[in-house]
Write a protein that holds these residues in place. Structure first.
Motif, mmCIF file in Angstrom:
data_model
loop_
_atom_site.group_PDB
_atom_site.id
_atom_site.type_symbol
_atom_site.label_atom_id
_atom_site.label_comp_id
_atom_site.label_asym_id
_atom_site.label_seq_id
_atom_site.Cartn_x
_atom_site.Cartn_y
_atom_site.Cartn_z
ATOM 1 N N THR A 30 -53.682 -38.108 -0.962
ATOM 2 C CA THR A 30 -54.672 -39.067 -1.415
ATOM 3 C C THR A 30 -55.857 -38.351 -2.056
ATOM 4 O O THR A 30 -56.450 -37.451 -1.454
ATOM 5 C CB THR A 30 -55.177 -39.914 -0.232
ATOM 6 O OG1 THR A 30 -54.055 -40.508 0.417
ATOM 7 C CG2 THR A 30 -56.125 -40.992 -0.709
ATOM 8 N N LEU A 32 -59.537 -38.311 -3.256
ATOM 9 C CA LEU A 32 -60.818 -38.985 -3.071
ATOM 10 C C LEU A 32 -61.910 -38.128 -3.692
ATOM 11 O O LEU A 32 -61.632 -37.089 -4.296
ATOM 12 C CB LEU A 32 -61.075 -39.211 -1.573
ATOM 13 C CG LEU A 32 -59.997 -40.001 -0.818
ATOM 14 C CD1 LEU A 32 -60.282 -40.011 0.679
ATOM 15 C CD2 LEU A 32 -59.908 -41.421 -1.351
ATOM 16 N N ASN A 33 -63.168 -38.545 -3.528
ATOM 17 C CA ASN A 33 -64.281 -37.783 -4.082
ATOM 18 C C ASN A 33 -65.491 -37.892 -3.163
ATOM 19 O O ASN A 33 -65.419 -38.473 -2.072
ATOM 20 C CB ASN A 33 -64.606 -38.243 -5.505
ATOM 21 C CG ASN A 33 -64.850 -39.746 -5.569
ATOM 22 O OD1 ASN A 33 -65.524 -40.308 -4.698
ATOM 23 N ND2 ASN A 33 -64.302 -40.402 -6.590
ATOM 24 N N HIS A 36 -66.539 -41.185 -1.553
ATOM 25 C CA HIS A 36 -65.855 -41.581 -0.333
ATOM 26 C C HIS A 36 -66.397 -40.814 0.874
ATOM 27 O O HIS A 36 -66.515 -41.365 1.982
ATOM 28 C CB HIS A 36 -64.352 -41.323 -0.455
ATOM 29 C CG HIS A 36 -63.690 -42.085 -1.558
ATOM 30 N ND1 HIS A 36 -63.527 -41.567 -2.822
ATOM 31 C CD2 HIS A 36 -63.159 -43.338 -1.596
ATOM 32 C CE1 HIS A 36 -62.916 -42.451 -3.590
ATOM 33 N NE2 HIS A 36 -62.673 -43.547 -2.873
ATOM 34 N N SER A 37 -66.715 -39.536 0.679
ATOM 35 C CA SER A 37 -67.224 -38.733 1.789
ATOM 36 C C SER A 37 -68.575 -39.235 2.264
ATOM 37 O O SER A 37 -68.849 -39.265 3.470
ATOM 38 C CB SER A 37 -67.334 -37.260 1.358
ATOM 39 O OG SER A 37 -66.067 -36.744 1.015
ATOM 40 N N THR A 41 -64.607 -42.432 5.505
ATOM 41 C CA THR A 41 -63.278 -43.023 5.308
ATOM 42 C C THR A 41 -62.628 -43.301 6.654
ATOM 43 O O THR A 41 -62.780 -42.540 7.613
ATOM 44 C CB THR A 41 -62.372 -42.070 4.509
ATOM 45 O OG1 THR A 41 -62.368 -40.773 5.123
ATOM 46 C CG2 THR A 41 -62.856 -41.921 3.083
ATOM 47 N N GLY A 89 -63.511 -34.637 -0.438
ATOM 48 C CA GLY A 89 -62.485 -35.650 -0.671
ATOM 49 C C GLY A 89 -61.311 -35.202 -1.507
ATOM 50 O O GLY A 89 -60.294 -35.902 -1.582
ATOM 51 N N ASN A 116 -56.220 -37.351 4.431
ATOM 52 C CA ASN A 116 -57.465 -37.227 3.689
ATOM 53 C C ASN A 116 -58.380 -38.414 3.965
ATOM 54 O O ASN A 116 -59.602 -38.263 4.014
ATOM 55 C CB ASN A 116 -57.186 -37.097 2.189
ATOM 56 C CG ASN A 116 -58.264 -36.291 1.477
ATOM 57 O OD1 ASN A 116 -59.046 -35.590 2.113
ATOM 58 N ND2 ASN A 116 -58.307 -36.392 0.155
ATOM 59 N N ARG A 117 -57.778 -39.604 4.105
ATOM 60 C CA ARG A 117 -58.571 -40.743 4.565
ATOM 61 C C ARG A 117 -58.751 -40.571 6.076
ATOM 62 O O ARG A 117 -57.875 -40.875 6.879
ATOM 63 C CB ARG A 117 -57.870 -42.065 4.260
ATOM 64 C CG ARG A 117 -57.808 -42.382 2.773
ATOM 65 C CD ARG A 117 -57.329 -43.801 2.509
ATOM 66 N NE ARG A 117 -57.232 -44.068 1.086
ATOM 67 C CZ ARG A 117 -58.255 -44.443 0.312
ATOM 68 N NH1 ARG A 117 -59.462 -44.588 0.837
ATOM 69 N NH2 ARG A 117 -58.078 -44.669 -0.979
#
Length: 451
Positions: A30, A32-33, A36-37, A41, A89, A116-117
């Motif tokens: 996944t 993310l960036n 999201h952090s 998440t 992320g 990752n989430r």
């Protein structure tokens, strides 16, 4: 996240390191960036399968019906790859190479554990709390599929190392092997065995420590623990905060690249059992008698050849030095110097080896060396490359004292022994080393004498 072939063809070379489509849906960790952090998440665990049939196109394993994925073969051994904290992320940049390297060496089910989430969160403590649920997810998958526990190899970096340990503990240590790549230190230091990775979590546990003074764990956690370059500052990594994010992660990530080097057999590194790094650098731990005819273990992927003897020895801490980039393996020599000055001398020694086409240098300067009359100083010299057979040797003696008279070091015998077995030692007798001056000579065969 699922990518159809039309989208994948456009983006595979740019944003999807795993995604090389072959007419089917491919899966990636996944992506993310930082947004999201910052927001945080919620945990989601996805298992992505790679095999030799689909080494560049991950297939999502259903937790309810993993056998619906045609490339999943229960008869193959399974290697689980588990990442750690992801504060930005982004997916780990090393995961693609790790998957391909493992599949190149072994016909296994390589399963990437994508959490990752749950790992993408600026609050590290929240991410730590997610490690147990991740382990429960992996445990449930293993139980449902009926995998052969002894054929499971879990490779975890940082928090992923402790996730591997929690998973192994859920099976009472019956999984085959855990490789912990710089296991996380913060939130785990000083914890009890059931709150972190420990040797009872698998039949064989190895731990590699590269950042033990910051993001990593200092103490031994496995049946064998490796401390390259002492376990903290790695060569080539930035020394100041002005280098940006690399200052924080370079030492920590070095564990991954060292292990990759061992999988790819780019260089073979011997891991020397020793009480501490200082004694190792002093050349006091170069004997491998306890391992009998097998010699000292090699670091990394192929260390299981020494599994039985390591299990008998209990927890074993080992040391070695590396280059700052691949190939990481250095060429080691035992150095023995018998001096015959009437007064003791202190200083450093630089040794340069040269063959017909190459040369390499080792400066032995981790501490000031003491040279006494008719006493033998034993040292360890580690060179960036192997130039054997050696044609010439150059020695330089340096005291490091700018305001004292220039001293001379009289050497009764200089002996250089390759640590690689089967290679002959080289000697030279009656040398006079003047401070800061090179002395070059051709080595000769060693005489059998006390000196």
């Amino acid at each position: 996240m699922m990518f159809r072939i039309t989208h994948c063809l456009l983006t595979a070379m740019i944003v999807m390191p795993f995604c090389i489509c072959r007419g089917e849906d491919c899966e990636d960790i996944t992506r993310l960036n930082l947004k999201h952090s910052f927001a945080g998440t919620s945990l989601e665990v996805r298992l992505i399968l790679f095999t030799r049939q689909n080494d560049s196109c991950g297939r999502l394993l259903s937790p309810d019906d993993p056998f619906a994925t045609p490339t999943f073969n229960l008869s193959r051994p399974c290697t689980f790859l588990i990442h750690g904290f992801r504060p930005t992320g982004s997916p780990p940049v090393w995961m693609t190479d790790m998957v391909k390297s493992i599949l190149n060496r072994s016909d296994v089910n390589a399963i990437v554990v994508d959490w990752n989430r749950g790992a993408a969160n600026l609050n590290y403590l929240t991410v730590v709390k997610n490690t147990r649920p991740v382990a429960e997810n992996v445990t449930r998958f293993i139980s449902q599929t009926g995998l052969n526990l002894s054929s499971i190899h879990m490779i975890g970096i940082s928090l992923g190392a402790h996730i591997s340990g929690f998973t192994g503990a859920n099976f009472n240590g019956r999984i085959g092997r855990i490789t912990a790549l710089d296991p996380a230190g913060p939130s785990f230091r000083g914890k009890s065995l059931d709150e972190r990775l420990d040797p009872s979590d698998a039949e064989f546990v190895e731990a590699l420590h590269t950042d033990m003074d910051a993001l990593g764990y200092r103490d031994a956690l496995g049946h064998i623990d490796y401390y390259p370059n002492g376990g903290s500052d790695q060569p080539g990594c930035p020394k100041t905060i002005f280098s940006g994010s690399k200052y924080f992660k370079c030492d920590h990530q070095r564990a991954v690249y060292l292990y990759l080097d061992s999988i790819n057999q780019t260089s073979q590194i011997t891991a020397y059992p020793c009480s501490d790094y200082s004694n190792f650098l002093d050349g006091k731990c170069l004997s491998c008698e306890r391992f009998n005819s097998s010699g000292c273990p090699v670091f990394g992927y192929d260390v299981t050849q020494w599994k039985e003897v390591l299990l008998k020895l209990g927890q074993t801490s080992t040391f070695f030095t590396t280059n700052q980039k691949t190939p990481y393996g250095k060429s080691g020599y035992k150095v023995e110097i018998v001096s015959w000055n009437s007064e003791e001398r202190w200083g450093y020694i630089t040794i340069t080896l040269k063959n017909s086409t190459q040369e390499t240098e080792a400066r032995i300067d981790h501490k000031k060396l003491k040279f006494e009359q008719y006493s033998e100083a034993t040292l360890l010299a580690q060179f960036e490359r192997n130039v054997y057979p050696v044609k010439t040797i150059t020695l330089k003696y340096v005291t490091g004292n700018a305001f004292t008279p220039r001293y001379k070091l009289r050497v009764l015998r200089f002996r250089l022994t390759p640590l690689k077995s089967g290679l002959r030692p080289m000697c030279r007798y009656d040398l006079l080393l003047e401070e800061n001056k090179d002395v070059t000579f051709r080595p000769i065969s060693c005489h059998h004498s006390n000196f």
